[in-house]
Design a protein around this motif. Structure first.
Motif, PDB file in Angstrom:
ATOM      1  N   PRO A   1       0.834  -1.212   0.000  1.00 13.53           N
ATOM      2  CA  PRO A   1       0.000   0.000   0.000  1.00 13.53           C
ATOM      3  C   PRO A   1       0.865   1.257   0.000  1.00 13.53           C
ATOM      4  O   PRO A   1       1.937   1.270   0.599  1.00 13.53           O
ATOM      5  N   GLN A   2       0.384   2.273  -0.686  1.00 15.37           N
ATOM      6  CA  GLN A   2       1.121   3.534  -0.823  1.00 15.37           C
ATOM      7  C   GLN A   2       0.337   4.651  -0.131  1.00 15.37           C
ATOM      8  O   GLN A   2      -0.897   4.640  -0.121  1.00 15.37           O
ATOM      9  N   TYR A   3       1.058   5.619   0.379  1.00 19.62           N
ATOM     10  CA  TYR A   3       0.442   6.785   1.034  1.00 19.62           C
ATOM     11  C   TYR A   3       1.205   8.043   0.634  1.00 19.62           C
ATOM     12  O   TYR A   3       2.405   7.974   0.376  1.00 19.62           O
ATOM     13  N   THR A   4       0.510   9.182   0.632  1.00 19.37           N
ATOM     14  CA  THR A   4       1.188  10.455   0.467  1.00 19.37           C
ATOM     15  C   THR A   4       0.581  11.454   1.447  1.00 19.37           C
ATOM     16  O   THR A   4      -0.275  11.083   2.263  1.00 19.37           O
TER      17      THR A   4
ATOM     18  N   PHE B   1      -5.855  11.779   7.339  1.00 17.79           N
ATOM     19  CA  PHE B   1      -6.957  12.267   6.502  1.00 17.79           C
ATOM     20  C   PHE B   1      -8.239  11.586   6.947  1.00 17.79           C
ATOM     21  O   PHE B   1      -8.308  10.349   6.977  1.00 17.79           O
ATOM     22  N   GLY B   2      -9.246  12.407   7.321  1.00 18.92           N
ATOM     23  CA  GLY B   2     -10.550  11.856   7.735  1.00 18.92           C
ATOM     24  C   GLY B   2     -10.428  10.842   8.850  1.00 18.92           C
ATOM     25  O   GLY B   2     -11.128   9.823   8.817  1.00 18.92           O
ATOM     26  N   GLY B   3      -9.493  11.049   9.768  1.00 22.42           N
ATOM     27  CA  GLY B   3      -9.315  10.121  10.890  1.00 22.42           C
ATOM     28  C   GLY B   3      -8.476   8.904  10.531  1.00 22.42           C
ATOM     29  O   GLY B   3      -8.276   8.018  11.369  1.00 22.42           O
ATOM     30  N   MET B   4      -7.982   8.831   9.299  1.00 23.11           N
ATOM     31  CA  MET B   4      -7.153   7.672   8.890  1.00 23.11           C
ATOM     32  C   MET B   4      -5.699   8.120   8.822  1.00 23.11           C
ATOM     33  O   MET B   4      -5.367   9.089   8.123  1.00 23.11           O
ATOM     34  N   ALA B   5      -4.845   7.380   9.560  1.00 27.84           N
ATOM     35  CA  ALA B   5      -3.443   7.792   9.654  1.00 27.84           C
ATOM     36  C   ALA B   5      -2.553   6.930   8.757  1.00 27.84           C
ATOM     37  O   ALA B   5      -2.863   5.765   8.481  1.00 27.84           O
ATOM     38  N   VAL B   6      -1.454   7.499   8.327  1.00 25.97           N
ATOM     39  CA  VAL B   6      -0.429   6.747   7.583  1.00 25.97           C
ATOM     40  C   VAL B   6       0.260   5.818   8.591  1.00 25.97           C
ATOM     41  O   VAL B   6       0.524   6.240   9.725  1.00 25.97           O
ATOM     42  N   PRO B   7       0.552   4.551   8.225  1.00 19.95           N
ATOM     43  CA  PRO B   7       1.232   3.662   9.186  1.00 19.95           C
ATOM     44  C   PRO B   7       2.537   4.288   9.702  1.00 19.95           C
ATOM     45  O   PRO B   7       3.310   4.844   8.918  1.00 19.95           O
TER      46      PRO B   7
END
Ligand code: SAM
Length: 239
Positions: free
Chosen positions: A181-184, A189-195
């Motif tokens: 999975p990729q994140y930037t 964002f919207g309560g969702m955090a990058v690992p």
């Protein structure tokens, strides 16, 4: 030397937006690939410019005729000394996959033939002995979209086609696994955090985490790929 790709089609105009955009366009500008489009209809010999006819034995639709396709192939192949790998797009062909894209990206010249209507007179396959490629178990109206899928996936593998920063090495299927999975930005964002791992700055641990994610995703989503992956791993260990 650049890869030469000839495409034989009844609808060359369909290719212009795709080959003239993004990576396929940049690869041509960098001199890694040349695209040559040929309209099969230019090889029709009658006043109606016919390229197809009714099937012997009856049945629906029209079948692409031998003469136009053979003449088009002969004429196009003469334009360059490099021998062309002939490919016909067909739902009856071998399933096109990343491994085949890698193989084809190492050729000097490809000649793709896109069908239309009910497909080709069988003697075209017998006579030209092409590799028949299918992009999946569904029927398209014509081979143009399939040819574009094949071309795009090959061109992005040409050395230098992707920037140094976005190489194809870790991409899905490159070694039998799908991608991690990729994140930037932003970090949340919207309560969702990058690992947290990806923010740690520890490149060795990040690489390990990504590999675990690739294995996990492949096991969960693609049991077919996972079984192949395990088999190959086992073979390597037994060597
Ligand atoms: N009557 C053919 C059959 O049942 O096998 C299907 C012909 S299809 C309507 C017309 C053309 O679209 C084919 O000749 C082929 O070039 C292309 N085509 C359709 N589906 C395709 C697929 N899944 N992969 C590659 N080419 C496809």
């Amino acid at each position: 030397m650049s890869l030469r790709i000839d495409i034989l089609t009844l609808f060359p105009e369909m290719f212009t937006p795709i080959l003239g955009t993004s990576i396929p366009k940049r690869a041509a500008e960098k001199g890694l690939v040349e695209y040559h489009l040929t309209n099969i209809r230019d090889f029709a010999t009658d006043n109606h410019k016919s390229v197809d006819d009714k099937p012997f034995g009856g049945g629906p639709g029209m079948v692409m005729m031998c003469q136009v396709v053979f003449d088009a192939v002969e004429s196009v192949e003469k334009l360059d000394l490099r021998p062309a790998t002939r490919i016909i797009l067909s739902p009856q062909g071998q399933r096109f996959e990343q491994k085949m894209a890698e193989e084809l990206s190492r050729k000097e010249r490809l000649l793709l033939i896109a069908g239309h209507y009910e497909g080709f007179d069988e003697r075209i396959i017998e006579g030209l002995r092409p590799t028949e490629l299918s992009i999946g178990d569904y029927v398209l109206s014509g081979g143009e979209l399939a040819a574009m899928v094949v071309v795009d996936s090959i061109v992005r593998l040409l050395p230098g086609a992707l920037g140094a920063a976005d190489g194809a090495a870790d991409e899905s299927f490159s070694d039998g696994l799908i991608e991690y999975p990729q994140y930037t930005r932003p970090r949340e964002f919207g309560g969702m955090a990058v690992p947290d791992m990806l923010l740690s700055g520890n490149h060795k641990n990040i690489a390990e985490w990504r590999h675990e994610q690739r294995e996990k995703r492949t096991r969960e989503r693609r049991p077919d790929l996972w079984a192949d992956y395990l088999r190959r791993k086992q073979e390597k260990e037994n060597r």
